[in-house]
Structure formats: C-alpha cells, structure tokens
Design an enzyme around this catalytic site. Sequence first.
Site, PDB file in Angstrom:
ATOM      1  N   ASP A 183      32.192  39.915  39.628  1.00  2.00           N
ATOM      2  CA  ASP A 183      31.367  39.345  38.567  1.00  2.00           C
ATOM      3  C   ASP A 183      30.582  40.433  37.822  1.00  2.00           C
ATOM      4  OD1 ASP A 183      30.135  36.664  37.656  1.00  2.00           O
ATOM      5  OD2 ASP A 183      28.350  37.851  38.087  1.00  2.00           O
ATOM      6  N   GLU A 228      35.400  40.963  35.893  1.00  4.19           N
ATOM      7  CA  GLU A 228      34.869  40.233  34.760  1.00  4.19           C
ATOM      8  C   GLU A 228      34.039  41.209  33.960  1.00  4.19           C
ATOM      9  OE1 GLU A 228      31.834  36.814  33.364  1.00  4.19           O
ATOM     10  OE2 GLU A 228      31.283  38.495  34.607  1.00  4.19           O
TER      11      GLU A 228
HETATM   12  C1  NOJ Z   1      29.419  35.646  35.196  1.00  6.43           C
HETATM   13  C2  NOJ Z   1      29.790  34.312  35.768  1.00  6.43           C
HETATM   14  O1  NOJ Z   1      31.122  34.011  35.401  1.00  6.43           O
HETATM   15  C3  NOJ Z   1      28.810  33.317  35.198  1.00  6.43           C
HETATM   16  O2  NOJ Z   1      29.184  31.991  35.505  1.00  6.43           O
HETATM   17  C4  NOJ Z   1      27.446  33.662  35.752  1.00  6.43           C
HETATM   18  O3  NOJ Z   1      26.496  32.790  35.187  1.00  6.43           O
HETATM   19  C5  NOJ Z   1      27.074  35.101  35.414  1.00  6.43           C
HETATM   20  N1  NOJ Z   1      28.142  36.022  35.681  1.00  6.43           N
HETATM   21  C6  NOJ Z   1      25.917  35.544  36.234  1.00  6.43           C
HETATM   22  O4  NOJ Z   1      26.333  35.720  37.558  1.00  6.43           O
END
Ligand code: NOJ
Length: 585
Positions: free
Chosen positions: A241, A303
């Site tokens: 993430d 991500e």
């Molecule tokens: C990316 C995640 O996909 C999202 O859902 C989340 O709110 C943020 N990171 C913070 O962790």
Amino acid sequence: MLNRAKFLFATLSLVLWLDAGTSLAQQPPQQSSKHEQAQQKSQDPWWKHAVIYEIYPRSFQDSNGDGVGDINGITSRLDYIHDLGIDAIWISPMYPSPLIDFGYDISDYTAIDPLYGTLADFDHLVSEAKKRNIRVIMDFVPNHTSDQHPWFKESRSSRSNPKRDWYIWRDGNAMGQPPNNWQSWFGHSAWKLDPATNQYYYHHFYTEQPDLNWRNPQVRKAMYDAMRFWLKRGVAGFRIDAVSRLFEDPNLHDDPILPGKNAYGDPNIAHKYTDNLPEVHEVLREMRKVVNAYPGNPVMISEADEPNIAELAKMYGAKNDEVQLPMDFQIADVNKLSAPDFRRLLNEIDRNAVGGQPHYFFSNHDQPRQWDRYGDGVHNDQIAKLMAALLLATRATPLMYYGEELGMRTTEPARKEDVQDPIGKIGWPEEKGRDGERTPMQWDASTNAGFSASQRPWLPVPPSASIYNVVAESQDPKSILAFYKRLLALRRNEPALRDGRYLPLNQEDTNVLSFLRKEPGRGEAILVVLNMSAEPRTIKFDLSAHGVKGGSANPLLAAPEIGAESTQLNHFSVPAFGVFIGSVD
Ligand code: NOJ
C-alpha cells in the site's frame, strides 16, 4: 489511487508453432525449439502468466450473517473464482483494525481481525486455495499504522519513549501552528497536535493513521518480520500500500501551492516533499530481498499512482530488483475511450528499459468502477466487454476487481448519513467517498444478492443486482460474465495471448486500437481489434512486416457478433465498440 476519480467462440487447437531457427544441429530443429520454449516457460515466475483478482473482504461473502464479508465466506466461493479462471487473489487488509479506513489502519500486523475470522480460518483459506491452484496475496500497509497500534501508543506516551522515533514527531512552528503546509491525502493538515507531549505527528492519510518513520532501522526490521510471518504461512506475496509515501523531507520544506482548491476545500498542493522520495527505492530493494528468501517466487505488487510511465517504471528498480508488478494507474485512469491515449501508454510501459512486466487494472476499492467510468450510458455492457479485452488481451499481468466480470456499477450513497467511508463525510457532497465501489458482490437475485443473511449488510446491495449477478449471467451466453470467462479461457489456452509480444498496429488510427500478440520467430499470432468509437469502422491491416502472410483473420472471440467467417485483413469491419480477437497466419 483516489484519482477520483458474441459472440463467437471457436476453439482453436493449441498447436504451438515452433521457431525453426534453432542452432542446435544435433537435434531436429523443431524439437530443440520446443525444448527451449518449454524451458523458458518453466523459468518464468508464475506471476508473469497469472490473472490476479482483488477481493474486498468486507464485501465478497458473509458466512456468519453479521453483514460483513469474512474469510470463510471467501473460502466458500473459491470454486467460483477457480471456474472464472483466476490464478491468484489479493485480499484487502484483514488485520486487526479499528476500521477507520476499513482495515488500512492496522493495529497488529501478525493477526487476523475477529470480524473476518481467525488465523486458522486464514490457513484453511490458503490450503483450500492451493488445492485449486489459486495463490493468496496479502495486502501490506507499511506507510502507517493505526493510532491504536501498541507501537503508536508507546510512541505518543512521552518524548523519551524508546518508540518515539518510530513515528514522525515535530514541534509546531513559531506561531503555534502545524510544522508546515503538508496536507493529508484525505483532507486538511497532515499534522495532528498530540496534547500529551505537545508535539505534532505526521499522517499522510487519516489522523488515525500516523506515518511510520522508515528512517528508523527498528521500524524496518519490525515490518520485514511481519512480512516473513505471512510468507511462512504460505502467502504468495504482497500488494504494498501507498509505497511512494514512505518518506518525507526531513527539512520539512513547504509543498508548492497550486491554483484552485480540492474537494475538501483546501488549496491544491503538489506533494513534492512527501511523495516519491528516492529512499523509497532502497526500501523496495530490501523488501524484495525479504520475499526472495522464500520459495515459490513471491510477488510484490505496488500501489503508487505515479505521475507518468517513466516514474512508474522506476518501481521495477534499476536492476529489476524492486517491485515485480507496479500497478499502472496511468492506464487505469485514462477515463475515456481513447485509442491514441491507450496506445501511447501501452507502448511506453511495454518498452520499459528493464523489461519489467506491465500490470494493468481498471477498477479497485478506491476508484469508481470501470463500467461507469468508461461506459457512455447507452452501450455500457458492450463497453464492459471492450475493457475486458483491453485488460486481458494485452501483454501484462491483469488485475481484476471483484464484480467487474458481472458489470457491477458504482452505487454511491444518496445521503451523507449513509456514508461509511470517512472521506465521504469530510468531503460531502463533492467527495462522496469510496462506498460506491465497495458494495456487496452480486451472487444471485435473492435478498442481499446472496451476499449476506443479515437484515442490513454493511453497505446496501445496488438495485442492478437483480439483473447483474452470477447466477443470471451464468445462464446467458451473451452476458458480461460469459464474455470474461471465454476470454480468460482463451488467454490461458493461447500461448500467443499468454506469452506473446505486444506489437501495436495502425498507430495513426484515432478510433480503433489494434495490436498483434505474437510468439517469437514463426510463432502463432493473434490479432486484437478494439473499436473505441460509437461508429462502425472499416480498416485495413498489412501484417507482412510481422511475418503474417495470410490475408484473413479467424475469429476466436468477438463481441457483438461479427460472424464465424474469417475476415479479410484489407477490408476489416468492426462494429461500434466492437471487439475482435482472432488468429492470423
Ligand atoms: C491506499 C488504499 O488502497 C486505500 O484504500 C487507503 O485508504 C489508503 N491507501 C491509506 O492506507
């Protein structure tokens, strides 16, 4: 993230056309080439040929009637996932969490939240998935913890606590204001004053998600140990993430202000000093070493909504030693059916300098679903098939989001009081949050679409579930689900679609995106033609430069009906939003 943003199926024999140009004189050329190809494929890591499917666990299947999906629910649906043609599932976080950000605020990295089940349920899921050749990928959230994590509780307890430096603490400025102008991705200042010690802590996301200090070696060790915990339990890797946010400028420079205001009413800023700092790559290399130490080629998916393909490609690492699969937000967020835009982006990433594997997706738990973003409001179902072909016929590891195979749509809350996602509360009505893309999976036309026996699932089931659901679509050969299944089977069975090179065609065409997938040498070739316009188009192909001598293409999968007959390459008609995938030789 958050850039809030017919059918004809002929089975083609799976004959592999072999490269005759072998140099091993002692063996018959064909045998040698076959041997080389088989060897090459066996050396390819599994994730190069896999189709990955994201499950938002709260919304997939509720097994105990509490209105929230859970691990045993996922296990009970593994046959569906297998029959669809999926190789790996990435499950959004299921760790213990106060659920401010629905699991992206973790309070224990080595346990399962009782809401979703137990570690034993998780182990059972992994072993049942393995029986069906499905791998399980964990979500991993290294940038921040929950403010309820014991580490943060210790850290905030005093300025001298040994864990103080595990997070980013700073004094306010001379005016008694936050240390600088950095903004949270979720609105307003990224600094929160903690009265107990009269210092501010930094949070890139919600105030309840304090950022870890990745310059502290103890933090790194603790996080790598957490990764090892799951690798030992047999997970096939991690979706990591928010990786680009791991570091912030230690000198606290203000971020540049841009014109205008965002959905939260804050001035727009460029997150220059809190995003994509070079040290991120050092951490990614270390994480890669952690996963590489385990058998089975575990994968790292990142991500990071990189601003362009050049930045995205850096995620592979200069020596392809960082992330194997960086999620391509550039392609996900084109947000219009534009053949030139997709062509440019596909070309750029396909030719990345280190030979990294492209990783495409369109929907996820942060983005409005593709059915709405790419649909024109009239031909959305046909466009859903077009997008499926774009995702699954290009050279990439595709990532699907649960329910996209049904044509699930974004269903935003109608009233502020119904909103679950805090950003929808902070930003209402301009920003309605992400509930709309997280609604329950649509299994059938029964109450709650077969998702839950509860009176009130955590999010309401969209009205579209009465038509767009697994049972109904399984009975309709023209459904979106039927198209996905055929396409996934084709991709699995056709070496050119699985492994072949991506060769763009007719690059000046502003309406129709066409490309060839072709195995090296005299290998089999498949032509993919995607009409991204609302008009039928007639085009010409000259594929001789790619070693294709024949003048026609034989359909393998097309939507809507183009016909079973082969199509002439010099007079090739494709209907509005039409898809054609066919063999050429
Ligand atoms: C990316 C995640 O996909 C999202 O859902 C989340 O709110 C943020 N990171 C913070 O962790």
